[in-house]
Write an enzyme that holds these catalytic residues in place. Sequence first.
Site, PDB file in Angstrom:
ATOM      1  CE  LYS A  34     -15.461   9.117  -1.552  1.00 14.19           C
ATOM      2  NZ  LYS A  34     -14.194   8.415  -1.250  1.00 14.19           N
ATOM      3  CB  SER A  35     -17.273   3.074   1.419  1.00 14.71           C
ATOM      4  OG  SER A  35     -16.505   4.110   1.953  1.00 14.71           O
ATOM      5  NE  ARG A  39     -15.258  -1.492   1.412  1.00 17.20           N
ATOM      6  CZ  ARG A  39     -14.623  -0.307   1.516  1.00 17.20           C
ATOM      7  NH1 ARG A  39     -14.948   0.694   0.724  1.00 17.20           N
ATOM      8  NH2 ARG A  39     -13.664  -0.139   2.414  1.00 17.20           N
ATOM      9  NE  ARG A 136      -4.897  10.269   0.400  1.00 12.84           N
ATOM     10  CZ  ARG A 136      -6.169   9.855   0.360  1.00 12.84           C
ATOM     11  NH1 ARG A 136      -6.871   9.996  -0.752  1.00 12.84           N
ATOM     12  NH2 ARG A 136      -6.731   9.332   1.433  1.00 12.84           N
ATOM     13  CB  SER A 181      -6.943   2.563   7.630  1.00  8.95           C
ATOM     14  OG  SER A 181      -7.103   2.463   6.240  1.00  8.95           O
ATOM     15  CG  ASP A 331     -14.333  10.193   4.852  1.00  7.54           C
ATOM     16  OD1 ASP A 331     -13.120  10.379   5.052  1.00  7.54           O
ATOM     17  OD2 ASP A 331     -14.770   9.204   4.231  1.00  7.54           O
ATOM     18  NE  ARG A 362     -10.760  15.670   3.241  1.00  5.47           N
ATOM     19  CZ  ARG A 362     -11.414  14.572   2.874  1.00  5.47           C
ATOM     20  NH1 ARG A 362     -11.756  13.661   3.790  1.00  5.47           N
ATOM     21  NH2 ARG A 362     -11.732  14.370   1.623  1.00  5.47           N
TER      22      ARG A 362
HETATM   23  C1  S3P Z   1     -12.737   4.535   3.024  1.00  6.42           C
HETATM   24  C2  S3P Z   1     -12.038   4.543   4.207  1.00  6.42           C
HETATM   25  C3  S3P Z   1     -11.589   5.772   4.871  1.00  6.42           C
HETATM   26  C4  S3P Z   1     -12.299   6.998   4.351  1.00  6.42           C
HETATM   27  C5  S3P Z   1     -12.352   7.002   2.852  1.00  6.42           C
HETATM   28  C6  S3P Z   1     -13.108   5.783   2.338  1.00  6.42           C
HETATM   29  C7  S3P Z   1     -13.123   3.246   2.430  1.00  6.42           C
HETATM   30  O1  S3P Z   1     -10.195   5.943   4.636  1.00  6.42           O
HETATM   31  O2  S3P Z   1     -11.660   8.162   4.812  1.00  6.42           O
HETATM   32  O3  S3P Z   1     -13.020   8.163   2.384  1.00  6.42           O
HETATM   33  O4  S3P Z   1     -14.002   3.231   1.532  1.00  6.42           O
HETATM   34  O5  S3P Z   1     -12.596   2.220   2.845  1.00  6.42           O
HETATM   35  P1  S3P Z   1      -9.095   5.251   5.584  1.00  6.42           P
HETATM   36  O6  S3P Z   1      -9.154   3.797   5.402  1.00  6.42           O
HETATM   37  O7  S3P Z   1      -7.788   5.830   5.111  1.00  6.42           O
HETATM   38  O8  S3P Z   1      -9.424   5.684   6.980  1.00  6.42           O
END
Ligand code: S3P
Length: 445
Positions: A34-35, A39, A136, A181, A331, A362
């Site tokens: 997903k990340s 990007r 959030r 983060s 996660d 969570r």
């Molecule tokens: C992510 C960073 C994380 C993760 C999220 C995806 C990302 O969040 O929990 O599911 O793709 O950069 P945080 O940056 O809030 O830790």
Amino acid sequence: MPAFSVTSQRPGAWTIQRPSSVALQGSIRVPGDKSISHRALMLGAIASGETKIQGLLLGEDPRSTAECFRALGAKISELNTEQVVVQGICLGQLREPLDVLNAGNSGTTLRLMLGILASHPERFFTITGDDSLRSRPMSRVVTPLQQMGAEIWGRQQNSLAPLAIQGQALKPIHYRSPVASAQVKSCVLLAGLMAHGQTTVTEPVLSRDHSERMLQAFGAEVAVDPDAHSATVTGPAQLQGQTVIVPGDISSAAFWLVAGAIVPGSDLQITNVGVNPTRTGILEVLERMGADVTQFNQRLVAGEPVADLRVRYGPLRACEIGADLIPRLIDEIPILAVAAVFAQGTTVIRDAAELRVKESDRIAAIATQLNRLGAKVSELPDGLEITGGTPLKGAEVDSYNDHRIAMSLAIAGLNATGSTEIDRAAAAAISYPDFATTLDQLLGS
Ligand code: S3P
């Protein structure tokens, strides 16, 4: 009755009926990371030329990113896993959209995009999200962007979406983030692409580094100092479209790793999984818990480490998880809590207060719902205490509309007697639309 049925009486719910012999066997692939999918779409949109993306995650979250960047002028072909083509519009050239951008449920879409939008002078943007995303915290990205000169407005001192952004020419900063983060780090680095000079982010613990890797691949000047937990981008940058091959998501593989470890007789292979060291905390913890997990066929694909994984059932023991590991498995904590329910002893997870501001709280979600199944889980302000060894009994539980909670409860339900009904399980489509189908296949029902 089938072992597992997505066609519950209630729309969007799942029913899990534990069959008498439930061993999970075979070889599976998990959907794209997903990340990395977010990007690839974003960098493709702000690069010059064409970007080709193979293995994109077709979940709701990347769909939100694609919709937003289409509204900003990028041409993105229909989303599929074979090949998505993005015709970039170059940094600085984003179109002012005629309507509100909608990031849906996706914090990554909103927070990363904010860095890009805030640095586009003479354009005005508005951005919102669903009920969860609108609650959030956004001050974590608004604050550094304001230090760079950004103009952003929102509810509660500009900390909650919907947000309005008047793009500006930003100045570079060195931002020392109070939270580890990747969303904060990536937002600031993306904003720094158009600032003249060096923009640095230092974080308390190193978070996932997909942005740094992909920005380098697209031609930006990015220096990383992993020991200092910092990354620097030099602007103004020019990005050139690339081919991105998205590996399978280790956060999705985590459900099968835990399922294989706790369901008697299981022997599962999960191929093509991203094993970037900033994401492999789950593998380390499972190893500490005594799980039989092996990695093989390690390789580098488009700048990201990838491997095949094998997991076999075996007894687990409790462990302690804290500070340094948390960003590398943030996660995966809901599914690790499920593993801990089946481990001997008491597992303690601390320094994970971030879990309270994810797609749901969570900590509360997993504790209350696992307890409904008969587990012994206590909430800590910043984590969980889980005493393993109590058998689970099927019950009605709720996902809190959170994809990772839905899938974690499904795996817990596999090891519960009787039937487990998971309400609002359809939330899984955010990151893993085929989860239920794969589970059905594995169970041979
Ligand atoms: C992510 C960073 C994380 C993760 C999220 C995806 C990302 O969040 O929990 O599911 O793709 O950069 P945080 O940056 O809030 O830790």
